[in-house]
Design an enzyme around this catalytic site. Structure first.
Site, PDB file in Angstrom:
ATOM      1  N   ARG A  95      22.865  16.231  -2.113  1.00 15.54           N
ATOM      2  CA  ARG A  95      23.084  14.807  -2.262  1.00 15.54           C
ATOM      3  C   ARG A  95      23.421  14.461  -3.702  1.00 15.54           C
ATOM      4  O   ARG A  95      22.761  14.933  -4.609  1.00 15.54           O
ATOM      5  CB  ARG A  95      21.827  14.051  -1.845  1.00 15.54           C
ATOM      6  CG  ARG A  95      22.198  12.852  -1.005  1.00 15.54           C
ATOM      7  CD  ARG A  95      21.004  12.269  -0.367  1.00 15.54           C
ATOM      8  NE  ARG A  95      20.746  12.818   0.947  1.00 15.54           N
ATOM      9  CZ  ARG A  95      20.145  12.103   1.897  1.00 15.54           C
ATOM     10  NH1 ARG A  95      19.780  10.873   1.674  1.00 15.54           N
ATOM     11  NH2 ARG A  95      19.917  12.648   3.069  1.00 15.54           N
TER      12      ARG A  95
ATOM     13  N   ARG B  21      -0.353 -13.455   3.861  1.00 15.70           N
ATOM     14  CA  ARG B  21       1.022 -13.904   3.649  1.00 15.70           C
ATOM     15  C   ARG B  21       1.899 -13.726   4.890  1.00 15.70           C
ATOM     16  O   ARG B  21       3.061 -14.117   4.890  1.00 15.70           O
ATOM     17  CB  ARG B  21       1.612 -13.175   2.445  1.00 15.70           C
ATOM     18  CG  ARG B  21       0.779 -13.472   1.187  1.00 15.70           C
ATOM     19  CD  ARG B  21       1.186 -12.618   0.016  1.00 15.70           C
ATOM     20  NE  ARG B  21       2.503 -12.964  -0.483  1.00 15.70           N
ATOM     21  CZ  ARG B  21       3.092 -12.335  -1.488  1.00 15.70           C
ATOM     22  NH1 ARG B  21       2.484 -11.333  -2.083  1.00 15.70           N
ATOM     23  NH2 ARG B  21       4.282 -12.698  -1.886  1.00 15.70           N
TER      24      ARG B  21
ATOM     25  N   HIS C  20      -7.617 -15.721   7.399  1.00 16.95           N
ATOM     26  CA  HIS C  20      -6.247 -15.385   7.758  1.00 16.95           C
ATOM     27  C   HIS C  20      -6.180 -14.399   8.929  1.00 16.95           C
ATOM     28  O   HIS C  20      -5.257 -13.587   9.018  1.00 16.95           O
ATOM     29  CB  HIS C  20      -5.512 -14.832   6.543  1.00 16.95           C
ATOM     30  CG  HIS C  20      -5.509 -15.784   5.383  1.00 16.95           C
ATOM     31  ND1 HIS C  20      -4.801 -16.960   5.383  1.00 16.95           N
ATOM     32  CD2 HIS C  20      -6.174 -15.753   4.206  1.00 16.95           C
ATOM     33  CE1 HIS C  20      -5.004 -17.606   4.247  1.00 16.95           C
ATOM     34  NE2 HIS C  20      -5.839 -16.905   3.512  1.00 16.95           N
TER      35      HIS C  20
ATOM     36  N   PRO D 256       0.842  -1.193   0.000  1.00 17.97           N
ATOM     37  CA  PRO D 256       0.000   0.000   0.000  1.00 17.97           C
ATOM     38  C   PRO D 256       0.879   1.247   0.000  1.00 17.97           C
ATOM     39  O   PRO D 256       1.973   1.233   0.561  1.00 17.97           O
ATOM     40  CB  PRO D 256      -0.768  -0.106   1.315  1.00 17.97           C
ATOM     41  CG  PRO D 256       0.031  -1.020   2.164  1.00 17.97           C
ATOM     42  CD  PRO D 256       0.766  -1.935   1.258  1.00 17.97           C
ATOM     43  N   GLU D 257       0.421   2.293  -0.649  1.00 23.44           N
ATOM     44  CA  GLU D 257       1.158   3.549  -0.619  1.00 23.44           C
ATOM     45  C   GLU D 257       0.455   4.529   0.309  1.00 23.44           C
ATOM     46  O   GLU D 257      -0.588   4.222   0.888  1.00 23.44           O
ATOM     47  CB  GLU D 257       1.311   4.097  -2.040  1.00 23.44           C
ATOM     48  CG  GLU D 257       2.154   3.148  -2.909  1.00 23.44           C
ATOM     49  CD  GLU D 257       3.013   3.872  -3.929  1.00 23.44           C
ATOM     50  OE1 GLU D 257       3.397   5.022  -3.679  1.00 23.44           O
ATOM     51  OE2 GLU D 257       3.295   3.271  -4.978  1.00 23.44           O
TER      52      GLU D 257
END
Ligand SMILES: [Zn+2]
Length: 286
Positions: free
Chosen positions: A160, A117, A96, A2-3
């Protein structure tokens, strides 16, 4: 995975249905789901019981439930398939179901962590003075955070020696931007993913951040329409992914701006999608 927008939708749901409630009982049904809690399942339950859940917090893709009165927080790791569900107590267990948290009230619902999972889980951590779980204290603010510092981000980009997509995915610079939203924002900004950031001007950084915020807010607007029910869900799926993507997953399809077929290139064990015409590669790849 998920974002940020999907995690924010879950945060809002939890805020509405779980914040302010006092934990009565914790049942760990699979030890893997609390493996990040080193002291084990029994200790995890004992430390939660009788504590009130505070305002649910998020930074980037990290989500946590502070315990209101003891400077600790339950950090949720959603992994690939983790879900936090608020369900009626008498609803059948999910296949689950890994952790069940019951509350000391008569609202009739409980919090469930379901994970097919089992890469995800819940763990309890001490919090920093800012209220962050100590294990994520190094994570930078995300671009939707009102306290995100645009000028500091620009300076960090220039200092950077990196390239723009690496920078967007660097959680110590800016958090919550994943592979999908990075590709979308770069397409909108007409920037190739390998563009070095050292030469970025202030307006270019501002434009890029604007696009990052736009794609996230658009996804949030779509995801935000589905959380108004009892069912709080995150599994990385969102209607946004099917309907509104301009770059990600569109290899071979025409660029929505210029019609050139979009390309995909392997990138750091993932893929980068881009328009070879709108997003010209830099002459020297650093
Ligand atoms: Zn194009």
């Amino acid at each position: 995975m998920p974002e940020l927008p999907e995690v924010e939708v879950v945060r809002r749901g939890l805020e509405r249905w779980v914040a302010g409630r006092v934990v009565a009982d914790v049942q760990v049904l699979h030890p893997r789901a609390v493996r990040r809690h080193i002291a084990g399942a029994e200790d995890f339950g004992a430390r939660l019981r009788e504590h009130r859940i505070g305002l649910v917090q998020r930074r980037g893709k990290y989500l946590w439930l502070p315990l209101a009165d003891n400077r600790s927080a339950v950090l949720a790791h959603l992994g690939m398939s983790g879900q936090l569900l608020v369900q009626p107590q008498d609803a059948p267990d999910e296949k689950h179901l890994r952790i069940r948290i019951g509350f000391d009230d008569d609202l009739g619902t409980e919090l469930r962590f379901v994970d097919q999972r089992t890469f995800g889980g819940l763990s309890l951590h001490g919090t920093t003075p800012d209220g962050l779980p100590d294990v994520i204290a190094h994570i930078a603010r995300d671009p939707l955070d009102p306290l995100f510092d645009d000028a500091a981000f620009h300076e960090a980009l220039r200092r950077r020696r990196t390239t723009v997509k690496r920078a967007l995915l660097d959680q110590s610079l800016i958090s919550g931007v994943g592979n999908i939203y990075a590709d979308e924002a770069l397409w909108r900004a007409r920037l190739h993913y390998e563009r070095p950031t050292t030469g970025f001007t202030r307006p270019r950084t501002a434009e890029l951040l604007g696009h990052v915020r736009d794609v996230m807010n658009a996804a949030l607007a779509v995801g935000g329409t589905s959380f108004d029910s009892l069912y709080v869900n995150v599994n990385g799926e969102s209607g946004y992914f099917d309907r509104s993507l301009d770059a990600y997953g569109r290899e071979g399809e025409p660029c929505r701006r210029c019609g050139t077929p979009m390309r995909r290139r392997p990138w750091m064990n993932r893929s980068s999608y881009f328009c070879p015409r709108c997003q010209r590669p830099p002459r020297v790849v650093s």
